[in-house]
Design a protein around this motif. Structure first.
Motif, PDB file in Angstrom:
ATOM      1  N   GLN A  39     -27.872 -70.536 -25.312  1.00 38.01           N
ATOM      2  CA  GLN A  39     -27.081 -71.017 -24.183  1.00 38.01           C
ATOM      3  C   GLN A  39     -26.666 -72.473 -24.374  1.00 38.01           C
ATOM      4  O   GLN A  39     -25.523 -72.850 -24.112  1.00 38.01           O
ATOM      5  CB  GLN A  39     -27.879 -70.850 -22.887  1.00 38.01           C
ATOM      6  CG  GLN A  39     -28.030 -69.392 -22.468  1.00 38.01           C
ATOM      7  CD  GLN A  39     -29.033 -69.223 -21.340  1.00 38.01           C
ATOM      8  OE1 GLN A  39     -29.947 -70.029 -21.170  1.00 38.01           O
ATOM      9  NE2 GLN A  39     -28.864 -68.152 -20.567  1.00 38.01           N
ATOM     10  N   ILE A  40     -27.590 -73.285 -24.856  1.00 41.00           N
ATOM     11  CA  ILE A  40     -27.280 -74.694 -25.084  1.00 41.00           C
ATOM     12  C   ILE A  40     -26.228 -74.833 -26.170  1.00 41.00           C
ATOM     13  O   ILE A  40     -25.271 -75.612 -26.042  1.00 41.00           O
ATOM     14  CB  ILE A  40     -28.567 -75.467 -25.441  1.00 41.00           C
ATOM     15  CG1 ILE A  40     -29.487 -75.539 -24.215  1.00 41.00           C
ATOM     16  CG2 ILE A  40     -28.229 -76.873 -25.946  1.00 41.00           C
ATOM     17  CD1 ILE A  40     -30.874 -76.060 -24.516  1.00 41.00           C
ATOM     18  N   ALA A  41     -26.385 -74.070 -27.254  1.00 43.89           N
ATOM     19  CA  ALA A  41     -25.406 -74.133 -28.342  1.00 43.89           C
ATOM     20  C   ALA A  41     -24.021 -73.725 -27.852  1.00 43.89           C
ATOM     21  O   ALA A  41     -23.010 -74.319 -28.253  1.00 43.89           O
ATOM     22  CB  ALA A  41     -25.854 -73.244 -29.500  1.00 43.89           C
ATOM     23  N   ASP A  45     -20.567 -76.051 -27.660  1.00 39.57           N
ATOM     24  CA  ASP A  45     -19.503 -75.634 -28.573  1.00 39.57           C
ATOM     25  C   ASP A  45     -18.183 -76.267 -28.131  1.00 39.57           C
ATOM     26  O   ASP A  45     -17.781 -76.162 -26.972  1.00 39.57           O
ATOM     27  CB  ASP A  45     -19.396 -74.104 -28.563  1.00 39.57           C
ATOM     28  CG  ASP A  45     -18.452 -73.587 -29.634  1.00 39.57           C
ATOM     29  OD1 ASP A  45     -17.245 -73.875 -29.556  1.00 39.57           O
ATOM     30  OD2 ASP A  45     -18.919 -72.885 -30.540  1.00 39.57           O
ATOM     31  N   ARG A  46     -17.471 -76.894 -29.069  1.00 39.92           N
ATOM     32  CA  ARG A  46     -16.246 -77.617 -28.719  1.00 39.92           C
ATOM     33  C   ARG A  46     -15.030 -76.715 -28.577  1.00 39.92           C
ATOM     34  O   ARG A  46     -13.977 -77.171 -28.132  1.00 39.92           O
ATOM     35  CB  ARG A  46     -15.981 -78.714 -29.751  1.00 39.92           C
ATOM     36  CG  ARG A  46     -17.076 -79.773 -29.754  1.00 39.92           C
ATOM     37  CD  ARG A  46     -16.650 -81.036 -30.476  1.00 39.92           C
ATOM     38  NE  ARG A  46     -17.724 -82.017 -30.480  1.00 39.92           N
ATOM     39  CZ  ARG A  46     -17.993 -82.840 -29.470  1.00 39.92           C
ATOM     40  NH1 ARG A  46     -17.262 -82.801 -28.365  1.00 39.92           N
ATOM     41  NH2 ARG A  46     -18.984 -83.689 -29.555  1.00 39.92           N
ATOM     42  N   HIS A  47     -15.169 -75.452 -28.911  1.00 39.79           N
ATOM     43  CA  HIS A  47     -14.048 -74.522 -28.803  1.00 39.79           C
ATOM     44  C   HIS A  47     -14.269 -73.485 -27.699  1.00 39.79           C
ATOM     45  O   HIS A  47     -13.324 -73.102 -27.013  1.00 39.79           O
ATOM     46  CB  HIS A  47     -13.814 -73.820 -30.137  1.00 39.79           C
ATOM     47  CG  HIS A  47     -13.498 -74.764 -31.257  1.00 39.79           C
ATOM     48  ND1 HIS A  47     -12.282 -75.395 -31.390  1.00 39.79           N
ATOM     49  CD2 HIS A  47     -14.263 -75.204 -32.282  1.00 39.79           C
ATOM     50  CE1 HIS A  47     -12.304 -76.175 -32.453  1.00 39.79           C
ATOM     51  NE2 HIS A  47     -13.495 -76.078 -33.019  1.00 39.79           N
ATOM     52  N   TYR A  84     -31.705 -81.905 -26.143  1.00 36.47           N
ATOM     53  CA  TYR A  84     -31.505 -80.921 -27.210  1.00 36.47           C
ATOM     54  C   TYR A  84     -30.283 -81.294 -28.033  1.00 36.47           C
ATOM     55  O   TYR A  84     -29.293 -81.816 -27.505  1.00 36.47           O
ATOM     56  CB  TYR A  84     -31.296 -79.514 -26.612  1.00 36.47           C
ATOM     57  CG  TYR A  84     -32.474 -79.033 -25.813  1.00 36.47           C
ATOM     58  CD1 TYR A  84     -33.427 -78.179 -26.357  1.00 36.47           C
ATOM     59  CD2 TYR A  84     -32.644 -79.443 -24.489  1.00 36.47           C
ATOM     60  CE1 TYR A  84     -34.514 -77.758 -25.614  1.00 36.47           C
ATOM     61  CE2 TYR A  84     -33.736 -79.026 -23.742  1.00 36.47           C
ATOM     62  CZ  TYR A  84     -34.668 -78.180 -24.320  1.00 36.47           C
ATOM     63  OH  TYR A  84     -35.754 -77.765 -23.579  1.00 36.47           O
ATOM     64  N   ASN A  85     -30.334 -81.012 -29.343  1.00 36.15           N
ATOM     65  CA  ASN A  85     -29.176 -81.175 -30.210  1.00 36.15           C
ATOM     66  C   ASN A  85     -28.118 -80.139 -29.862  1.00 36.15           C
ATOM     67  O   ASN A  85     -28.393 -79.156 -29.159  1.00 36.15           O
ATOM     68  CB  ASN A  85     -29.575 -81.037 -31.673  1.00 36.15           C
ATOM     69  CG  ASN A  85     -30.534 -82.124 -32.119  1.00 36.15           C
ATOM     70  OD1 ASN A  85     -30.328 -83.294 -31.810  1.00 36.15           O
ATOM     71  ND2 ASN A  85     -31.578 -81.740 -32.836  1.00 36.15           N
ATOM     72  N   ALA A  86     -26.920 -80.313 -30.414  1.00 32.55           N
ATOM     73  CA  ALA A  86     -25.803 -79.413 -30.106  1.00 32.55           C
ATOM     74  C   ALA A  86     -26.056 -77.977 -30.556  1.00 32.55           C
ATOM     75  O   ALA A  86     -25.471 -77.043 -30.001  1.00 32.55           O
ATOM     76  CB  ALA A  86     -24.517 -79.935 -30.746  1.00 32.55           C
ATOM     77  N   ASP A  87     -26.909 -77.782 -31.555  1.00 30.25           N
ATOM     78  CA  ASP A  87     -27.214 -76.413 -31.997  1.00 30.25           C
ATOM     79  C   ASP A  87     -28.325 -75.773 -31.178  1.00 30.25           C
ATOM     80  O   ASP A  87     -28.757 -74.663 -31.473  1.00 30.25           O
ATOM     81  CB  ASP A  87     -27.562 -76.394 -33.492  1.00 30.25           C
ATOM     82  CG  ASP A  87     -28.849 -77.149 -33.816  1.00 30.25           C
ATOM     83  OD1 ASP A  87     -29.439 -77.778 -32.897  1.00 30.25           O
ATOM     84  OD2 ASP A  87     -29.273 -77.122 -34.997  1.00 30.25           O
ATOM     85  N   GLY A  88     -28.780 -76.449 -30.140  1.00 28.67           N
ATOM     86  CA  GLY A  88     -29.825 -75.925 -29.268  1.00 28.67           C
ATOM     87  C   GLY A  88     -31.229 -76.273 -29.696  1.00 28.67           C
ATOM     88  O   GLY A  88     -32.194 -75.932 -29.001  1.00 28.67           O
ATOM     89  N   SER A  89     -31.384 -76.950 -30.823  1.00 25.37           N
ATOM     90  CA  SER A  89     -32.721 -77.313 -31.294  1.00 25.37           C
ATOM     91  C   SER A  89     -33.261 -78.487 -30.486  1.00 25.37           C
ATOM     92  O   SER A  89     -32.528 -79.379 -30.059  1.00 25.37           O
ATOM     93  CB  SER A  89     -32.692 -77.662 -32.783  1.00 25.37           C
ATOM     94  OG  SER A  89     -31.806 -78.736 -33.042  1.00 25.37           O
ATOM     95  N   GLY A 238     -28.858 -81.383 -36.880  1.00 28.12           N
ATOM     96  CA  GLY A 238     -28.561 -80.344 -35.897  1.00 28.12           C
ATOM     97  C   GLY A 238     -27.238 -80.507 -35.190  1.00 28.12           C
ATOM     98  O   GLY A 238     -26.931 -79.736 -34.280  1.00 28.12           O
ATOM     99  N   VAL A 239     -26.419 -81.494 -35.604  1.00 28.31           N
ATOM    100  CA  VAL A 239     -25.155 -81.755 -34.917  1.00 28.31           C
ATOM    101  C   VAL A 239     -24.001 -81.872 -35.911  1.00 28.31           C
ATOM    102  O   VAL A 239     -22.982 -81.194 -35.796  1.00 28.31           O
ATOM    103  CB  VAL A 239     -25.227 -83.060 -34.072  1.00 28.31           C
ATOM    104  CG1 VAL A 239     -23.939 -83.250 -33.277  1.00 28.31           C
ATOM    105  CG2 VAL A 239     -26.429 -83.034 -33.143  1.00 28.31           C
ATOM    106  N   GLY A 240     -24.139 -82.732 -36.898  1.00 30.95           N
ATOM    107  CA  GLY A 240     -23.058 -83.074 -37.807  1.00 30.95           C
ATOM    108  C   GLY A 240     -22.685 -84.529 -37.618  1.00 30.95           C
ATOM    109  O   GLY A 240     -23.440 -85.312 -37.030  1.00 30.95           O
ATOM    110  N   GLU A 241     -21.509 -84.936 -38.096  1.00 39.00           N
ATOM    111  CA  GLU A 241     -21.103 -86.325 -37.898  1.00 39.00           C
ATOM    112  C   GLU A 241     -20.769 -86.550 -36.428  1.00 39.00           C
ATOM    113  O   GLU A 241     -20.108 -85.739 -35.775  1.00 39.00           O
ATOM    114  CB  GLU A 241     -19.891 -86.698 -38.748  1.00 39.00           C
ATOM    115  CG  GLU A 241     -19.526 -88.165 -38.570  1.00 39.00           C
ATOM    116  CD  GLU A 241     -18.439 -88.679 -39.483  1.00 39.00           C
ATOM    117  OE1 GLU A 241     -18.283 -89.908 -39.566  1.00 39.00           O
ATOM    118  OE2 GLU A 241     -17.746 -87.843 -40.106  1.00 39.00           O
TER     119      GLU A 241
END
Length: 313
Positions: A39-41, A45-47, A84-89, A238-241
């Motif tokens: 759910q967090i991921a 999500d930017r799209h 939480y990071n963007a990937d839900g971690s 867990g996010v990227g740049e």
């Protein structure tokens, strides 16, 4: 229609950022609406979601086991930053996120804080004390340290980093700010610009819990009017740049200051793609050297999740 028994029905959210490091936030004072990794991921999500570098849930410390530990450390830490990071971690904390978290609590009427006033909040990296300033907020991030102290003392480096855009592996130094960072020094502006951080840089050896990677370009001259100046790009675990990373800015300043040697200043200006943050080193009451991070925080939107997104989640 969404099932009225869904724990996400009627979920209100806010969106905010600190120097471009952006977050989805929600208030859950009693800890009644935990979200799953998936759910967090999706929310981040930017799209297909709201978009964000991370997700922050505002929970009263008494409602979480980690918050109980925070209250034992400081009874004034009423609120806990569940980050939480963007990937839900799960993540320990986020320096830019702390400022946005406090600003969110203020805009939601959950706390009061005058200019110059200070609040203590709980995080998985310990208690953070946040003061309100005319330009935003400043945060006592607590002590910094080397992840591999013996290697740092002997050689000033403890690993090498490979990344797209680097012609060859570069030496690096790993710093903990409660979360792990690996700092790489670059020599030329073109080196910083040439980096492709869409993929994860390879850190050898990688710290046990993974690491965020900062690529740092010292200014020439490094110090002006007793303030050190560096520019930085970062790949967050867990996010990227991202456009900015608060703990990363602290780690980058700590590593650069260490490399600069005796006489290096305590105050630093760190330019990131999303703006500029301030970093200051000072003696903590616990006898260790602490790091203060300062910068702005902005709320940009708030609303309620649409039924369609709730069903997808």
């Amino acid at each position: 229609m969404t099932d009225d028994t869904s724990p996400l029905t009627g979920l209100r959210f806010s969106k905010g950022h600190g120097t471009g490091n952006d977050f989805v936030l929600m208030a859950d004072p009693d800890g009644a609406r935990p979200l799953s990794t998936e759910q967090i991921a999706r929310l981040c999500d930017r799209h297909r979601g709201l978009g964000g570098d991370g997700f922050i849930r505002a929970v009263r410390s008494r409602a979480l086991p980690e918050g109980a530990a925070a209250l034992a450390e400081n009874p004034d830490a009423e609120w806990f930053m569940d980050y939480y990071n963007a990937d839900g971690s799960l993540s320990e904390m986020c320096g830019n996120g702390v400022r946005v978290f406090i600003h969110f609590l203020l805009t939601q009427g959950l706390v009061a804080l005058e200019d110059g006033g200070e609040l203590s909040i709980g995080t998985r990296a310990g208690i953070k004390k946040v003061a309100r300033t005319a330009a935003g907020y400043r945060v006592d991030m607590g002590p910094w340290d080397f992840i591999h102290p013996s290697h740092a003392a002997e050689r000033g480096v403890d690993s090498v980093v490979e990344a797209a855009g680097l012609a060859e592996p570069r030496p690096a130094l790993s710093i903990t700010m409660g979360n792990p960072h690996t700092v790489v020094a670059l020599e030329e502006t073109a080196d910083l610009a040439a980096l492709d951080l869409a993929g994860t840089p390879a850190v050898i050896p990688v710290p046990p819990s993974g690491t965020n990677v900062e690529f740092v370009l010292p200014a020439d001259p490094l110090v002006t009017d007793d303030v050190g100046h560096i520019s930085m790009r970062v790949h967050e675990r867990g996010v990227g740049e991202t456009l900015s990373c608060g703990t990363g800015a602290c780690a980058a300043a700590a590593a650069t200051r260490f490399w600069a040697g005796a006489g290096a200043p305590d105050a630093w200006s760190v330019a990131v793609p999303g703006g500029v943050v301030g970093v200051r080193f000072f003696p903590g009451a616990d006898g260790r050297e602490h790091v203060e991070l300062s910068g702005p925080a902005v709320m940009v939107a708030e609303g309620v999740l649409a039924d369609g997104l709730l069903q997808q989640l």
